[in-house]
Design a protein around this motif. Structure first.
Motif, PDB file in Angstrom:
ATOM      1  N   PRO A  74      48.111  33.647   5.774  1.00  0.00           N
ATOM      2  CA  PRO A  74      48.921  34.792   6.190  1.00  0.00           C
ATOM      3  C   PRO A  74      49.786  35.309   5.053  1.00  0.00           C
ATOM      4  CG  PRO A  74      49.876  32.758   7.021  1.00  0.00           C
ATOM      5  CD  PRO A  74      48.597  32.374   6.341  1.00  0.00           C
ATOM      6  N   CYS A  75      50.199  36.564   5.161  1.00  0.00           N
ATOM      7  CA  CYS A  75      50.998  37.167   4.080  1.00  0.00           C
ATOM      8  C   CYS A  75      52.450  36.718   4.106  1.00  0.00           C
ATOM      9  CB  CYS A  75      50.921  38.691   4.162  1.00  0.00           C
ATOM     10  SG  CYS A  75      51.834  39.423   5.551  1.00  0.00           S
ATOM     11  N   LYS A  76      52.937  36.270   5.268  1.00  0.00           N
ATOM     12  CA  LYS A  76      54.304  35.780   5.488  1.00  0.00           C
ATOM     13  C   LYS A  76      55.349  36.888   5.432  1.00  0.00           C
ATOM     14  CE  LYS A  76      53.197  31.249   3.540  1.00  0.00           C
ATOM     15  NZ  LYS A  76      53.570  30.213   2.544  1.00  0.00           N
ATOM     16  N   GLU A  77      54.912  38.147   5.304  1.00  0.00           N
ATOM     17  CA  GLU A  77      55.837  39.261   5.181  1.00  0.00           C
ATOM     18  C   GLU A  77      55.724  40.292   6.303  1.00  0.00           C
ATOM     19  OE1 GLU A  77      58.223  39.459   2.974  1.00  0.00           O
ATOM     20  OE2 GLU A  77      57.595  37.611   1.957  1.00  0.00           O
ATOM     21  N   CYS A  78      54.592  40.365   6.964  1.00  0.00           N
ATOM     22  CA  CYS A  78      54.397  41.403   7.976  1.00  0.00           C
ATOM     23  C   CYS A  78      55.186  41.081   9.252  1.00  0.00           C
ATOM     24  CB  CYS A  78      52.912  41.581   8.287  1.00  0.00           C
ATOM     25  SG  CYS A  78      52.182  40.237   9.259  1.00  0.00           S
ATOM     26  N   TYR A  79      55.236  42.041  10.148  1.00  0.00           N
ATOM     27  CA  TYR A  79      55.971  41.899  11.405  1.00  0.00           C
ATOM     28  C   TYR A  79      55.510  40.672  12.188  1.00  0.00           C
ATOM     29  CZ  TYR A  79      57.600  42.977  16.144  1.00  0.00           C
ATOM     30  OH  TYR A  79      58.173  42.914  17.385  1.00  0.00           O
ATOM     31  N   PHE A  80      54.198  40.441  12.241  1.00  0.00           N
ATOM     32  CA  PHE A  80      53.653  39.367  13.055  1.00  0.00           C
ATOM     33  C   PHE A  80      53.910  37.996  12.442  1.00  0.00           C
ATOM     34  CE2 PHE A  80      51.265  43.264  13.704  1.00  0.00           C
ATOM     35  CZ  PHE A  80      51.570  43.484  15.041  1.00  0.00           C
ATOM     36  N   CYS A  81      53.889  37.908  11.130  1.00  0.00           N
ATOM     37  CA  CYS A  81      54.267  36.653  10.473  1.00  0.00           C
ATOM     38  C   CYS A  81      55.725  36.316  10.780  1.00  0.00           C
ATOM     39  CB  CYS A  81      54.052  36.763   8.968  1.00  0.00           C
ATOM     40  SG  CYS A  81      52.331  36.621   8.444  1.00  0.00           S
ATOM     41  N   LYS A  82      56.586  37.318  10.678  1.00  0.00           N
ATOM     42  CA  LYS A  82      58.006  37.095  10.934  1.00  0.00           C
ATOM     43  C   LYS A  82      58.280  36.849  12.406  1.00  0.00           C
ATOM     44  CE  LYS A  82      59.553  39.585   6.833  1.00  0.00           C
ATOM     45  NZ  LYS A  82      60.309  40.736   6.278  1.00  0.00           N
ATOM     46  N   LEU A  83      57.380  37.316  13.264  1.00  0.00           N
ATOM     47  CA  LEU A  83      57.502  37.069  14.703  1.00  0.00           C
ATOM     48  C   LEU A  83      57.125  35.637  15.054  1.00  0.00           C
ATOM     49  CD1 LEU A  83      58.176  38.675  17.331  1.00  0.00           C
ATOM     50  CD2 LEU A  83      55.722  39.101  17.564  1.00  0.00           C
ATOM     51  N   GLY A  84      56.468  34.947  14.101  1.00  0.00           N
ATOM     52  CA  GLY A  84      56.087  33.556  14.333  1.00  0.00           C
ATOM     53  C   GLY A  84      54.665  33.359  14.783  1.00  0.00           C
ATOM     54  N   ILE A  85      53.829  34.385  14.600  1.00  0.00           N
ATOM     55  CA  ILE A  85      52.406  34.259  14.940  1.00  0.00           C
ATOM     56  C   ILE A  85      51.562  34.647  13.720  1.00  0.00           C
ATOM     57  CG2 ILE A  85      52.537  34.444  17.447  1.00  0.00           C
ATOM     58  CD1 ILE A  85      52.161  37.449  17.200  1.00  0.00           C
ATOM     59  N   PRO A  86      51.706  33.886  12.627  1.00  0.00           N
ATOM     60  CA  PRO A  86      51.014  34.239  11.386  1.00  0.00           C
ATOM     61  C   PRO A  86      49.497  34.132  11.455  1.00  0.00           C
ATOM     62  CG  PRO A  86      52.030  32.079  11.182  1.00  0.00           C
ATOM     63  CD  PRO A  86      52.540  32.674  12.460  1.00  0.00           C
ATOM     64  N   HIS A  87      48.966  33.467  12.483  1.00  0.00           N
ATOM     65  CA  HIS A  87      47.500  33.371  12.592  1.00  0.00           C
ATOM     66  C   HIS A  87      46.879  34.722  12.945  1.00  0.00           C
ATOM     67  CE1 HIS A  87      48.535  33.206  16.801  1.00  0.00           C
ATOM     68  NE2 HIS A  87      47.258  33.274  17.151  1.00  0.00           N
ATOM     69  N   VAL A  88      47.714  35.680  13.392  1.00  0.00           N
ATOM     70  CA  VAL A  88      47.230  37.041  13.637  1.00  0.00           C
ATOM     71  C   VAL A  88      47.923  38.024  12.687  1.00  0.00           C
ATOM     72  CG1 VAL A  88      46.463  36.717  15.998  1.00  0.00           C
ATOM     73  CG2 VAL A  88      48.851  37.270  15.583  1.00  0.00           C
ATOM     74  N   CYS A  89      48.263  37.519  11.510  1.00  0.00           N
ATOM     75  CA  CYS A  89      48.886  38.319  10.450  1.00  0.00           C
ATOM     76  C   CYS A  89      48.115  39.624  10.228  1.00  0.00           C
ATOM     77  CB  CYS A  89      48.882  37.487   9.166  1.00  0.00           C
ATOM     78  SG  CYS A  89      49.217  38.388   7.645  1.00  0.00           S
ATOM     79  N   LYS A  90      48.863  40.697  10.028  1.00  0.00           N
ATOM     80  CA  LYS A  90      48.236  42.010   9.807  1.00  0.00           C
ATOM     81  C   LYS A  90      47.409  42.020   8.528  1.00  0.00           C
ATOM     82  CE  LYS A  90      49.385  46.939   9.676  1.00  0.00           C
ATOM     83  NZ  LYS A  90      50.498  47.933   9.717  1.00  0.00           N
ATOM     84  N   ASN A  91      47.776  41.180   7.569  1.00  0.00           N
ATOM     85  CA  ASN A  91      47.089  41.133   6.276  1.00  0.00           C
ATOM     86  C   ASN A  91      46.374  39.793   6.069  1.00  0.00           C
ATOM     87  OD1 ASN A  91      48.336  43.726   5.449  1.00  0.00           O
ATOM     88  ND2 ASN A  91      50.222  42.515   5.444  1.00  0.00           N
ATOM     89  N   LEU A  92      45.981  39.164   7.177  1.00  0.00           N
ATOM     90  CA  LEU A  92      45.416  37.821   7.123  1.00  0.00           C
ATOM     91  C   LEU A  92      44.186  37.741   6.221  1.00  0.00           C
ATOM     92  CD1 LEU A  92      45.640  34.937   8.400  1.00  0.00           C
ATOM     93  CD2 LEU A  92      43.924  35.704  10.058  1.00  0.00           C
ATOM     94  N   LYS A  93      44.150  36.698   5.412  1.00  0.00           N
ATOM     95  CA  LYS A  93      42.968  36.358   4.635  1.00  0.00           C
ATOM     96  C   LYS A  93      42.496  34.979   5.082  1.00  0.00           C
ATOM     97  CE  LYS A  93      44.171  39.139   0.575  1.00  0.00           C
ATOM     98  NZ  LYS A  93      43.228  40.196   0.971  1.00  0.00           N
ATOM     99  N   ILE A  94      41.199  34.764   4.998  1.00  0.00           N
ATOM    100  CA  ILE A  94      40.619  33.510   5.477  1.00  0.00           C
ATOM    101  C   ILE A  94      39.699  32.935   4.410  1.00  0.00           C
ATOM    102  CG2 ILE A  94      39.183  32.430   7.251  1.00  0.00           C
ATOM    103  CD1 ILE A  94      40.041  34.617   9.176  1.00  0.00           C
ATOM    104  N   THR A  95      39.894  31.649   4.137  1.00  0.00           N
ATOM    105  CA  THR A  95      39.011  30.944   3.208  1.00  0.00           C
ATOM    106  C   THR A  95      37.567  31.044   3.699  1.00  0.00           C
ATOM    107  OG1 THR A  95      40.777  29.387   2.653  1.00  0.00           O
ATOM    108  CG2 THR A  95      38.516  28.707   2.153  1.00  0.00           C
ATOM    109  N   GLY A  96      36.660  31.370   2.793  1.00  0.00           N
ATOM    110  CA  GLY A  96      35.255  31.505   3.152  1.00  0.00           C
ATOM    111  C   GLY A  96      34.873  32.876   3.655  1.00  0.00           C
ATOM    112  N   ILE A  97      35.858  33.760   3.779  1.00  0.00           N
ATOM    113  CA  ILE A  97      35.602  35.144   4.183  1.00  0.00           C
ATOM    114  C   ILE A  97      36.179  36.105   3.150  1.00  0.00           C
ATOM    115  CG2 ILE A  97      36.077  36.939   5.899  1.00  0.00           C
ATOM    116  CD1 ILE A  97      36.031  34.766   8.035  1.00  0.00           C
ATOM    117  N   ASP A  98      37.475  35.935   2.883  1.00  0.00           N
ATOM    118  CA  ASP A  98      38.143  36.809   1.913  1.00  0.00           C
ATOM    119  C   ASP A  98      38.218  36.189   0.525  1.00  0.00           C
ATOM    120  OD1 ASP A  98      39.174  39.007   3.817  1.00  0.00           O
ATOM    121  OD2 ASP A  98      39.869  37.163   4.753  1.00  0.00           O
ATOM    122  N   LEU A  99      37.991  34.894   0.427  1.00  0.00           N
ATOM    123  CA  LEU A  99      37.933  34.197  -0.849  1.00  0.00           C
ATOM    124  C   LEU A  99      37.011  33.001  -0.690  1.00  0.00           C
ATOM    125  CD1 LEU A  99      41.205  32.149  -1.342  1.00  0.00           C
ATOM    126  CD2 LEU A  99      40.763  33.444   0.711  1.00  0.00           C
TER     127      LEU A  99
END
Length: 343
Positions: free
Chosen positions: A88-113
């Protein structure tokens, strides 16, 4: 090192590539096993919206810590670990809301890197979970999809002794059913069109419905006096599933949408309305749920091992997509043995 690299739609090959470098806050893991997921199938087919070739596949990895850069965070070289694949980016609204697994800018190992179907993979140190020494590698390799099931039961607010229908007997559907078994569901009905998968489900004690022979709705209605089940977990990701889930669920029941639909599908909102059903989505899992799955896995490792239907050496991992498309093979969960370099 050797790695399974997706190179273009419909093509993946085992290549010799450079071992990943470790930067501050990161850990390098010598991979033991890495599971093949439905998202890997989508990437292979060229249908994933974010994945870009060339890409090392795999986000369901376990292994042993090889190198740590920066804070140890309670880990040391030699620890057996499983990796939470979300970044997770740790900066978006959803990360700060405490649900970083649905981060707006989420990256996933094996998909985005680059991912874990390789001899080594690098991930954030804080994303690691230690594995109990009594837990087999085979059982540990399925922790990530088990965590998906943990999330689904949490989202549904599942109550023990309830009746349940699980639509889809693939890896996620089977993990959901296994979790329901240990959460004391009074009845578990699972449907699919693959008789081999359903035969495996019968070994777990689940009721099975082959939807090529009988509709799930007909079976549930005939065995519940037309009432339906308390919960429905839609794990197929199919149009048939989205249309039928509200038919199977009782008045006042709960539907949990767990399967990932690759395109919009119809839902009968008249049922949701007139039957006063609740429908809730479930996506991935939190870090806490990943930890819970890792901790619980040692208690159910016999069932988890049974769910792994094939283990393929890394050198032959380019064949996994052939195996998955072969109707003669019963494939529920395929795992790649990344320690094996056999040619």
């Amino acid at each position: 090192m050797k790695a399974l690299v997706w190179t273009e739609p419909g093509k993946a090959e085992v290549r010799e590539v450079s071992s990943p470098k470790v930067s501050p806050g990161k850990t390098r893991v010598k991979v033991t096993y890495c599971g093949i997921c439905g998202s890997d199938i989508g990437i292979f087919a060229g249908k994933h919206p974010r994945a870009k070739a060339p890409l090392i596949l795999g986000h369901e990895f376990i292994g042993v810590i090889d190198e740590i850069e920066g804070e140890l965070k309670g880990f040391k070289v030699g620890d057996r670990v499983a990796g939470w694949p979300n970044i997770p980016c740790k900066e978006c609204y959803f990360c700060k809301l405490g649900i970083p697994h649905v981060c707006k800018n989420l990256k996933i190992t094996g998909i985005d890197l680059d991912g874990g179907v390789a001899e080594y993979v690098v991930c954030d140190t804080e994303n690691l979970v230690k594995l109990d020494q009594s837990l087999s590698n085979k059982a540990a390799s399925i922790i990530e999809p088990l965590a998906v099931a943990v999330r689904s039961l949490h989202q549904a607010g599942f109550k023990s002794l309830s009746t349940v229908a699980v639509m889809g007997a693939g890896p996620i559907g089977l993990m959901v059913a296994i979790m329901l078994k240990y959460a004391s569901a009074s009845r578990i009905i699972i449907s699919d069109m693959n008789e081999g998968r359903l035969s495996l489900c019968k070994e777990f004690g689940f009721e099975t419905v082959n939807i090529t022979e009988q509709s799930l709705t007909e079976y549930v209605n005939s065995t519940t006096n037309g009432v339906g089940t308390d919960y429905v977990f839609e794990c197929s990701g199919t149009e048939m599933g989205s249309l039928e889930m509200s038919k199977v669920c009782r008045i006042g029941g709960t539907i949990c949408q767990t399967g990932v639909h690759k395109q919009p599908h119809q839902v009968d909102l008249r049922d949701i309305n007139f039957k006063e059903q609740q429908i809730i989505g479930s996506r991935g899992h939190t870090m806490d749920e990943f930890r819970q799955a890792a901790a619980f896995a040692k208690s159910i490792q016999d069932d988890l091992e049974k769910a792994v239907t094939q283990i393929v050496p890394l050198a032959e991992s380019d064949k996994v997509f052939e195996y998955l498309s072969d109707p003669a093979m019963v494939t529920v969960k395929i795992v790649v043995d990344c320690l094996s370099r056999a040619n």
